[in-house]
Design a protein around this motif. Sequence first.
Motif, PDB file in Angstrom:
ATOM      1  N   UNK A   1     -42.977  19.737  13.549  1.00 41.72           N
ATOM      2  CA  UNK A   1     -42.230  20.730  12.770  1.00 41.72           C
ATOM      3  C   UNK A   1     -41.538  21.762  13.657  1.00 41.72           C
ATOM      4  N   UNK A   2     -41.612  21.573  14.969  1.00 42.30           N
ATOM      5  CA  UNK A   2     -41.089  22.566  15.910  1.00 42.30           C
ATOM      6  C   UNK A   2     -40.030  21.933  16.810  1.00 42.30           C
ATOM      7  N   UNK A   3     -38.969  22.699  17.088  1.00 42.17           N
ATOM      8  CA  UNK A   3     -38.065  22.378  18.178  1.00 42.17           C
ATOM      9  C   UNK A   3     -38.195  23.492  19.206  1.00 42.17           C
ATOM     10  N   UNK A   4     -38.346  23.112  20.467  1.00 46.20           N
ATOM     11  CA  UNK A   4     -38.648  24.074  21.516  1.00 46.20           C
ATOM     12  C   UNK A   4     -37.444  24.298  22.432  1.00 46.20           C
TER      13      UNK A   4
ATOM     14  N   UNK B   1     -41.979  28.972  27.006  1.00 47.95           N
ATOM     15  CA  UNK B   1     -41.685  28.077  25.887  1.00 47.95           C
ATOM     16  C   UNK B   1     -41.369  28.924  24.659  1.00 47.95           C
ATOM     17  N   UNK B   2     -40.202  28.660  24.070  1.00 51.92           N
ATOM     18  CA  UNK B   2     -39.768  29.381  22.867  1.00 51.92           C
ATOM     19  C   UNK B   2     -39.900  28.437  21.681  1.00 51.92           C
TER      20      UNK B   2
ATOM     21  N   UNK C   1     -33.201  26.503  17.384  1.00 53.08           N
ATOM     22  CA  UNK C   1     -33.160  25.350  18.284  1.00 53.08           C
ATOM     23  C   UNK C   1     -33.036  24.020  17.542  1.00 53.08           C
ATOM     24  N   UNK C   2     -33.593  23.936  16.338  1.00 51.36           N
ATOM     25  CA  UNK C   2     -33.464  22.714  15.554  1.00 51.36           C
ATOM     26  C   UNK C   2     -32.006  22.458  15.192  1.00 51.36           C
ATOM     27  N   UNK C   3     -31.260  23.522  14.889  1.00 56.17           N
ATOM     28  CA  UNK C   3     -29.830  23.371  14.627  1.00 56.17           C
ATOM     29  C   UNK C   3     -29.112  22.831  15.862  1.00 56.17           C
ATOM     30  N   UNK C   4     -29.485  23.335  17.035  1.00 53.49           N
ATOM     31  CA  UNK C   4     -28.886  22.846  18.279  1.00 53.49           C
ATOM     32  C   UNK C   4     -29.164  21.357  18.440  1.00 53.49           C
ATOM     33  N   UNK C   5     -30.435  20.975  18.280  1.00 56.61           N
ATOM     34  CA  UNK C   5     -30.824  19.580  18.465  1.00 56.61           C
ATOM     35  C   UNK C   5     -30.104  18.661  17.486  1.00 56.61           C
TER      36      UNK C   5
ATOM     37  N   UNK D   1     -23.847  28.744  21.929  1.00 56.63           N
ATOM     38  CA  UNK D   1     -22.778  28.677  20.931  1.00 56.63           C
ATOM     39  C   UNK D   1     -23.364  28.529  19.526  1.00 56.63           C
ATOM     40  N   UNK D   2     -24.406  27.718  19.395  1.00 58.26           N
ATOM     41  CA  UNK D   2     -25.007  27.478  18.087  1.00 58.26           C
ATOM     42  C   UNK D   2     -25.918  28.644  17.664  1.00 58.26           C
ATOM     43  N   UNK D   3     -26.744  29.117  18.588  1.00 53.93           N
ATOM     44  CA  UNK D   3     -27.731  30.141  18.244  1.00 53.93           C
ATOM     45  C   UNK D   3     -27.163  31.555  18.251  1.00 53.93           C
ATOM     46  N   UNK D   4     -26.062  31.780  18.958  1.00 55.10           N
ATOM     47  CA  UNK D   4     -25.392  33.079  19.028  1.00 55.10           C
ATOM     48  C   UNK D   4     -26.368  34.180  19.460  1.00 55.10           C
TER      49      UNK D   4
END
Length: 533
Positions: free
Chosen positions: A312-315, A440-441, A458-462, A508-511
Amino acid sequence: MAAIHILVAMLLVVSSANKKAALYHAKKLREKGAAVAIEASGYAEDVHTFKELESKLSGCHLKGPCAWQFSFTPTDVSVIAPEPHVIYHYSLHTMFEHDTTVYRIRGQFPKVRYFSVQTYTFLRQPIDGIADYHMTPSTGINPFLNRVNSSDDNGHYEVYFTANGDHGYPNELRAYQPDRGLTTLRGGKNTSFNLFTMAIRFYASDPSNDQSVIWGRGPSLFGFVDPPTVEWRKHDNGAWQVIPQCSPTEQQCNTAILDSFMSFPQFLLPLRDIPGFICPVAEKDKINSDFYLWRAKLPQILDLYIGFKNSDVTYLYWCDIAARMGKDFVLKITGTLGSTPKGLYDEPLVSHPWEYDSRYISFHAVDLRPPIPSYSAIYDGDLWAKHGPGWNRQYTIISAEDESVAEACGLLDRSKDSFLAFSRADGNMSSRHVATPGIIYREILPRITRLKEGGKSPTDVAQQCGMETDLPDAVSSEDIASSSMGMGGHALKKPHNPQCDDPNFSRLVMQERYPEIAVYHCDVNSGVATLLA
């Protein structure tokens, strides 16, 4: 199969440090498996395993198969990067291909920010999982999905584990996934089996709980409710049989064994002292000043070694080599925190995902050099507690081995900055300096996952760069050994969009929510801080 051989073979195979020894223990696994009767089920194999363990482990008095053999709490286990705000419980069981054994856990919904149940393979890679809000309650209300007024309204859940997850039970998880080389003789032919792990995680105590209770101790150990009961039976055949919970002595012994194996100083010796392998984002000509998606440029053998990752996590992760930064390095991390819920019973509610950006956010200080010790962590609740109501969610986190170093160079303002230590409050690992500092974030269940709405996580980035989040269905010792040793450590790396490796794409995605990091060296004698990156 004997659990001692399973444990040793797992560690040796994943490390690739001694292929001959790994093959020996794999052979022992097959010999043990061949002795199992044709009608043996997964649970019957568990009985065989614990009988073998009792004769192998000096000082451990194991009465038979027991539930929740391993627990990772903030004070018990300090290796393979467990986060201090999380309590992990693991129960190991056997599942054959086409097995009709069914395992079940049942309990009350815990009083925590987040919990989940997941299954993992012999190589500690994800098979299946279910997050709290997806669980259909067996009685009452699921407080992670629907509003409740108090903990008295918390309902109960049941999670089922079958070979292929297709028996029609509610909250049913797949528990079988073949790991190559694990076979036993059944019905006159080789049959695959999988030593699988059912894992349950509890993140961050709910504000309604007694805050004087030490997290990971006493009633908090299973999220301020009773431990989930583990049971088994044959599908549609007979009554459920309870697998007794491991006694504290058994559990401490099992956890100590695991910690001891993981902490063995020769572990991953051929690889762990190669800077470009352990921290591949550290470029030769400059200090790293970027956070990368986890697995971006990361050797998969290291990803495999850590294992038990939360689906459930993206790091994101940052790392560099302490030897070139100097012992008295100081990190400054800045950004704007995404919004998070307060709890199950206080606004904003966990059960109202449209009111926040992510369920849980944290920064975690580790040493990426195996055995990957965990030092300290700051999660969103810590930041809110420091800044109070009305906080604009802009943070500054200072990180170093010791606060005095950051203070000597004027880099730490206690009135507004949070400190993330590369040291442990319990003194564990205090005799060694961090070799490969890493941050680790984590963001759990962001809006893109929960509501399918785009955001800045980070999930949006992935998702936007198309990063694969799952490992191959099966990984063998030969795959790992040949890939890690013969291909520069980049085992089983699948092609993906190069934007996944580009921190500027993440920005760019996370701003404003992308964590920026500056690296300093502090001369404690002169009080002068030098910006390295």
